[in-house]
Design a protein around this motif. Structure first.
Motif, PDB file in Angstrom:
ATOM      1  N   ALA A   1       0.815  -1.216   0.000  1.00 46.13           N
ATOM      2  CA  ALA A   1       0.000   0.000   0.000  1.00 46.13           C
ATOM      3  C   ALA A   1       0.848   1.266   0.000  1.00 46.13           C
ATOM      4  O   ALA A   1       0.334   2.348  -0.328  1.00 46.13           O
ATOM      5  N   TYR A   2       2.133   1.166   0.346  1.00 47.42           N
ATOM      6  CA  TYR A   2       3.008   2.331   0.237  1.00 47.42           C
ATOM      7  C   TYR A   2       3.017   2.851  -1.196  1.00 47.42           C
ATOM      8  O   TYR A   2       2.999   4.070  -1.435  1.00 47.42           O
ATOM      9  N   SER A   3       3.066   1.933  -2.174  1.00 44.93           N
ATOM     10  CA  SER A   3       3.104   2.346  -3.577  1.00 44.93           C
ATOM     11  C   SER A   3       1.861   3.141  -3.944  1.00 44.93           C
ATOM     12  O   SER A   3       1.931   4.131  -4.685  1.00 44.93           O
ATOM     13  N   THR A   4       0.707   2.714  -3.426  1.00 39.52           N
ATOM     14  CA  THR A   4      -0.537   3.431  -3.681  1.00 39.52           C
ATOM     15  C   THR A   4      -0.500   4.812  -3.058  1.00 39.52           C
ATOM     16  O   THR A   4      -0.862   5.814  -3.689  1.00 39.52           O
ATOM     17  N   ALA A   5      -0.056   4.884  -1.804  1.00 40.74           N
ATOM     18  CA  ALA A   5       0.029   6.168  -1.115  1.00 40.74           C
ATOM     19  C   ALA A   5       1.014   7.101  -1.816  1.00 40.74           C
ATOM     20  O   ALA A   5       0.767   8.318  -1.928  1.00 40.74           O
ATOM     21  N   LEU A   6       2.127   6.566  -2.287  1.00 37.19           N
ATOM     22  CA  LEU A   6       3.112   7.376  -3.003  1.00 37.19           C
ATOM     23  C   LEU A   6       2.515   7.938  -4.291  1.00 37.19           C
ATOM     24  O   LEU A   6       2.702   9.123  -4.617  1.00 37.19           O
ATOM     25  N   ALA A   7       1.797   7.095  -5.028  1.00 38.71           N
ATOM     26  CA  ALA A   7       1.187   7.558  -6.277  1.00 38.71           C
ATOM     27  C   ALA A   7       0.207   8.696  -6.013  1.00 38.71           C
ATOM     28  O   ALA A   7       0.186   9.696  -6.742  1.00 38.71           O
ATOM     29  N   PHE A   8      -0.608   8.565  -4.973  1.00 34.83           N
ATOM     30  CA  PHE A   8      -1.544   9.641  -4.640  1.00 34.83           C
ATOM     31  C   PHE A   8      -0.797  10.936  -4.294  1.00 34.83           C
ATOM     32  O   PHE A   8      -1.207  12.024  -4.695  1.00 34.83           O
ATOM     33  N   ALA A   9       0.292  10.808  -3.534  1.00 38.43           N
ATOM     34  CA  ALA A   9       1.056  11.993  -3.158  1.00 38.43           C
ATOM     35  C   ALA A   9       1.612  12.701  -4.389  1.00 38.43           C
ATOM     36  O   ALA A   9       1.565  13.933  -4.494  1.00 38.43           O
ATOM     37  N   ARG A  10       2.116  11.947  -5.343  1.00 39.91           N
ATOM     38  CA  ARG A  10       2.694  12.562  -6.546  1.00 39.91           C
ATOM     39  C   ARG A  10       1.610  13.147  -7.453  1.00 39.91           C
ATOM     40  O   ARG A  10       1.854  14.120  -8.176  1.00 39.91           O
TER      41      ARG A  10
END
Length: 311
Positions: free
Chosen positions: A51-60
């Motif tokens: 889920a880190y990857s998902t959170a990172l994508a949202f942040a970017r």
């Protein structure tokens, strides 16, 4: 599909519910690992995953997203938290424990696919209906699928609050015939399996037939097809969007990145076709680097747009 506007006191547009994993990625193996064989990788990297990857994508992408996740005081948790701070990931829903909470995956990565050997000390608790009412997101994005009563209560609470529920699948052992499966799919607004998961769930050998089978129960189904892009069924229409023509480096985390791009699209695009396109852009770019790190920023999206007609 229609996504409701922010409710009273809404703290995030999206609430991501899913665990972190510390991914150890091995590339350039001569063959798939097997018993009694010592293999040497040509390349190695570690990246925060799941889920880190998902959170990172949202942040970017500039999406207001809160990530509901537990972290311990172990080295893996600390390194994930350090990366989250560096990438400006919203930490207001983080839960900190004064004890180790290790979640590690060793990924053997090939161009066509990847496999994992994973370990997790314990699962994260789901937010309660009360937590959901306090946070009041427009979209609830669940990392995986399960049929337990706690998850069902959370999804039912989201529906009562007018929150759109999106759920990934993540290689569960369920079938459509599993008691409670059809009812659970009926509670989810958008179901996001990958092609192998959709086939396993339905017993079908073709993605299109698997999609049709699942769509009998869930109003919107989006199947992630890797190098073939994505195919979806919603409101009586099938939509296909091809993947970008990119050189595949590592497929770890591509599905998690697709989910973020798609949900970002639900919030910003006029129709589901646009949302699928943004999901495909994020998923395609994710495979060009380790563990989905090569994600686009919001200002990068326009140069990759190439809308395909629905069929």
């Amino acid at each position: 599909m229609v996504v409701n506007g922010p409710g009273p006191g809404s703290r995030h547009d999206v609430m991501v519910v899913g665990e972190y994993y510390f991914d150890l990625i091995f590339r350039g193996l001569p063959e798939v690992p097997k018993i009694s064989a010592d293999l040497w990788a040509e390349e190695f990297e570690w990246v925060p995953g799941a889920a880190y990857s998902t959170a990172l994508a949202f942040a970017r992408l500039g999406t207001s997203a809160g990530w509901w996740c537990q972290f311990g005081n172990d080295i893996f948790s600390r390194m994930i938290l350090e990366e989250a701070r560096r990438e400006n990931i919203d930490d207001r829903l983080f839960i900190h424990l004064d004890r180790p909470l290790r979640r590690v995956s060793a990924a053997f990565s090939f161009v066509h696919d990847r496999g994992f050997i994973s370990y997790a000390e314990e699962p994260d608790p789901l937010p309660t209906p009360e937590d959901l009412a306090w946070i009041r997101p427009r979209i609830l994005l669940l990392q995986g699928l399960s049929l337990d009563a706690e998850r069902r209560r959370l999804i039912e609470a989201a529906r009562e609050l007018g929150i759109t529920v999106c759920s990934d699948c993540q290689h569960v052992d369920y079938r459509l015939s599993t008691p409670g499966m059809e009812e659970m799919l009926g509670l989810i607004d958008v179901f996001l399996p990958n092609a192998s998961e959709a086939k396993a769930l339905t017993g079908e050998e073709e993605v299109e037939r698997a999609l049709s089978s699942i769509a009998r129960f869930c109003p919107t189904v989006v199947v992630k097809c890797g190098a073939d892009g994505a195919i979806a069924f919603s409101k009586g229409r099938t939509t296909r969007v091809p993947a970008l023509a990119v050189e595949v480096f590592d497929t770890t985390g591509a599905g998690d990145c697709f989910n973020a791009g798609f949900v970002h699209g639900l919030l910003t695009e006029p129709d589901i076709g646009g949302a699928i396109e943004l999901g495909v852009i994020c998923g395609s770019l994710a495979v060009t680097g380790y563990g989905g790190r090569n994600l686009p920023f919001k200002e990068d999206l326009t140069k990759y747009r190439r809308r395909e007609a629905a069929i």
